[in-house]
Design an enzyme around this catalytic site. Sequence first.
Site, PDB file in Angstrom:
ATOM      1  N   PHE A  34      10.028  -0.569   3.435  1.00 31.01           N
ATOM      2  CA  PHE A  34       8.636  -0.770   3.860  1.00 31.01           C
ATOM      3  C   PHE A  34       8.332  -2.236   4.155  1.00 31.01           C
ATOM      4  CE2 PHE A  34       8.237   2.931   0.923  1.00 31.01           C
ATOM      5  CZ  PHE A  34       7.656   3.832   1.797  1.00 31.01           C
ATOM      6  N   GLY A  53      -5.933  -4.875  22.042  1.00 29.85           N
ATOM      7  CA  GLY A  53      -4.713  -4.112  21.742  1.00 29.85           C
ATOM      8  C   GLY A  53      -4.950  -2.731  21.159  1.00 29.85           C
ATOM      9  N   PHE A  91       1.159   7.365  11.936  1.00 29.59           N
ATOM     10  CA  PHE A  91      -0.100   7.138  12.640  1.00 29.59           C
ATOM     11  C   PHE A  91      -0.992   6.393  11.633  1.00 29.59           C
ATOM     12  CE2 PHE A  91       0.335   8.992  16.912  1.00 29.59           C
ATOM     13  CZ  PHE A  91       1.694   9.218  16.836  1.00 29.59           C
ATOM     14  N   LEU A 146       5.906 -10.252  -2.890  1.00 27.83           N
ATOM     15  CA  LEU A 146       4.479 -10.333  -3.235  1.00 27.83           C
ATOM     16  C   LEU A 146       3.681 -11.171  -2.241  1.00 27.83           C
ATOM     17  CD1 LEU A 146       4.696 -10.543  -7.153  1.00 27.83           C
ATOM     18  CD2 LEU A 146       4.411  -8.531  -5.703  1.00 27.83           C
ATOM     19  N   TYR A 195       0.826  -1.216   0.000  1.00 30.32           N
ATOM     20  CA  TYR A 195       0.000   0.000   0.000  1.00 30.32           C
ATOM     21  C   TYR A 195       0.862   1.269   0.000  1.00 30.32           C
ATOM     22  CZ  TYR A 195      -3.210   3.523   1.999  1.00 30.32           C
ATOM     23  OH  TYR A 195      -3.932   4.648   2.261  1.00 30.32           O
ATOM     24  N   TYR A 210       4.289  -6.711  17.079  1.00 30.97           N
ATOM     25  CA  TYR A 210       4.454  -5.861  15.890  1.00 30.97           C
ATOM     26  C   TYR A 210       5.168  -4.553  16.272  1.00 30.97           C
ATOM     27  CZ  TYR A 210       3.281  -2.183  12.615  1.00 30.97           C
ATOM     28  OH  TYR A 210       3.355  -1.089  11.790  1.00 30.97           O
ATOM     29  N   THR A 255       6.264   3.189  13.407  1.00 28.94           N
ATOM     30  CA  THR A 255       4.831   3.221  13.702  1.00 28.94           C
ATOM     31  C   THR A 255       4.535   3.856  15.058  1.00 28.94           C
ATOM     32  OG1 THR A 255       2.954   1.792  14.250  1.00 28.94           O
ATOM     33  CG2 THR A 255       5.103   0.859  14.584  1.00 28.94           C
ATOM     34  N   LYS A 295       9.251  -2.949  15.464  1.00 28.68           N
ATOM     35  CA  LYS A 295       9.574  -1.624  14.913  1.00 28.68           C
ATOM     36  C   LYS A 295      10.450  -0.843  15.899  1.00 28.68           C
ATOM     37  CE  LYS A 295       7.190  -1.871  11.071  1.00 28.68           C
ATOM     38  NZ  LYS A 295       7.722  -1.620   9.729  1.00 28.68           N
TER      39      LYS A 295
END
Length: 324
Positions: free
Chosen positions: A72, A283, A168, A33, A11, A140, A116, A144
């Site tokens: 990314f 969460g 965000f 992919l 994205y 997750y 993030t 990061k």
Amino acid sequence: MEILVTGGAGYIGSHMVAMLDELRHQVVTLDDLSCGYRDAVLAGDFVNGSLHDKDTLNNVFSQHRFDAVIHFAGLIAVGESVRDPAKYYQNNLGGTLNLLDAMRTHEVNQLVFSSTAAIFGIPEYIPIDEKHPQAPINPYGMTKWMTEKILRDYDAAYGLRSVALRYFNAAGAAPDASLGERHNPETHLIPLALRAAIGDLPALTVFGTDYDTPDGTCIRDYIHIQDLCTAHVLALKHLGSGGESRAYNLGNGQGYSVKEVIDVASRVCGISVPVKFGPRREGDPPRLVADASKIRQDWGWKPRYSELKEIVEHAWAWEVKCHK
Ligand code: UDP
């Protein structure tokens, strides 16, 4: 500049590749992919490969002389990271370490990294600035946060300079609807609300109405995908002119509740989004709003599409196009 974009078929990555191409940079996308789409890579070279495959990484770096890397590639589902942390640590940390190794071997020393708001955990105050304590509450966010730490060490030891951008809520689509959000499965609020409006989903489930917020639903800071990408271009400029490693919070600085987003979506589509009310999603912090004044001051970054309505309008044009 020649730039490697890992996860360029996803994205955010796909919008980034298109923007870099418009700015006349040479772009190479590296993507396995697993989450992205080949047809979302609208420009540059494409390599179908994983960060776990060191040979592929070495080949890509040998065939090009990259000035910088925008990273990314990574897994992003909070719930899945709780159920299967090994997958997240192996993928997000393992993959990143391989990428950093290749960068060191081939003497590429500029990196822009997708971080993030999840590194902050449950916020102690709002809006969240860069001084806010960092205490991720899921694997997750942990991957990061740990990557940010690793990047600091790599700068000190190897001179690999980086900018970490803590997103965000990325939202919206390319204004000409050439690209948009396509996760599988889709878990994000705006595309799901629009799909419920268009009839692809029976109803949108609102996750929790008993939060300590004015209307009881969670508040988030939605930032247009193009504005997010613009910040990466500024990061490349900063690193390219010898700038030191930095980390910035990146959002509009304005919070909208789930109910407010649904209202805006209904108005944009001209169709009342069908909703049902469900329990809280595990969460989810009640409020996440960025204080992005540091990146505004340092680099003059300013969102072009700060109105939620515009963000949703672009997302809607994309959904309508996909629905046809
Ligand atoms: N949300 C919701 N229903 C959905 C998807 C999301 O109520 O089907 C809520 C979610 O609980 C959060 C907000 O919408 O408060 C934004 O969620 P999203 O998954 O888009 O982004 P996140 O904040 O998790 O990164």
